[in-house]
Design a protein around this motif. Structure first.
Motif, PDB file in Angstrom:
ATOM      1  N   PRO A  11     -39.423   2.226-105.447  1.00 29.98           N
ATOM      2  CA  PRO A  11     -40.438   1.644-106.330  1.00 29.98           C
ATOM      3  C   PRO A  11     -41.750   1.414-105.560  1.00 29.98           C
ATOM      4  CG  PRO A  11     -38.545   0.173-106.091  1.00 29.98           C
ATOM      5  CD  PRO A  11     -38.261   1.380-105.283  1.00 29.98           C
ATOM      6  N   ALA A  12     -42.904   1.484-106.231  1.00 32.51           N
ATOM      7  CA  ALA A  12     -44.216   1.335-105.613  1.00 32.51           C
ATOM      8  C   ALA A  12     -44.442  -0.099-105.155  1.00 32.51           C
ATOM      9  CB  ALA A  12     -45.296   1.731-106.614  1.00 32.51           C
ATOM     10  N   VAL A  13     -45.153  -0.242-104.077  1.00 31.23           N
ATOM     11  CA  VAL A  13     -45.523  -1.570-103.572  1.00 31.23           C
ATOM     12  C   VAL A  13     -46.952  -1.808-104.022  1.00 31.23           C
ATOM     13  CG1 VAL A  13     -45.890  -2.950-101.506  1.00 31.23           C
ATOM     14  CG2 VAL A  13     -44.002  -1.323-101.597  1.00 31.23           C
TER      15      VAL A  13
END
Length: 107
Positions: A11-13
């Motif tokens: 998942p993107a930070v």
């Protein structure tokens, strides 16, 4: 077509938002009038220059001495250019000729 295992996608930070401020400026001109009057004063000065010209001259004083060397003939004595009419050098009637040692030595 893709061969091989697929990569795992995490998942993107999401990072905190960076805030930026942009400033704009506007110049407003307000005229201010400051009247000035100039008076020109002309000053006239006379400079009196005095000159003292001076002339200069040079005088050269020349002296002449005659010596009697003693008995015996001098080198070249009696030849052209030494005594006798029409001679050069010390020449002239009187030197080594008639009147030698008399009034008007040599002339």
């Amino acid at each position: 077509m893709h061969c091989g295992p697929r990569p795992n996608i995490c998942p993107a930070v999401v990072h905190p938002t960076k805030c930026c401020v942009n400033h704009t400026f506007q110049n407003n001109v307000v005229p201010h009038i400051h009247p000035t009057h100039t008076t020109t004063v002309n000053h006239i000065n006379f400079q009196h220059q005095h000159y003292f010209p001076q002339t200069q001259s040079v005088v050269n004083e020349v002296t002449n001495q005659q010596f009697v060397a003693g008995p015996g003939p001098a080198p070249g004595f009696g030849g052209p250019g030494f005594g006798g009419p029409g001679a050069g050098g010390f020449g002239g009637p009187g030197f080594g000729g008639p009147g030698f040692g008399g009034p008007g030595f040599g002339r």
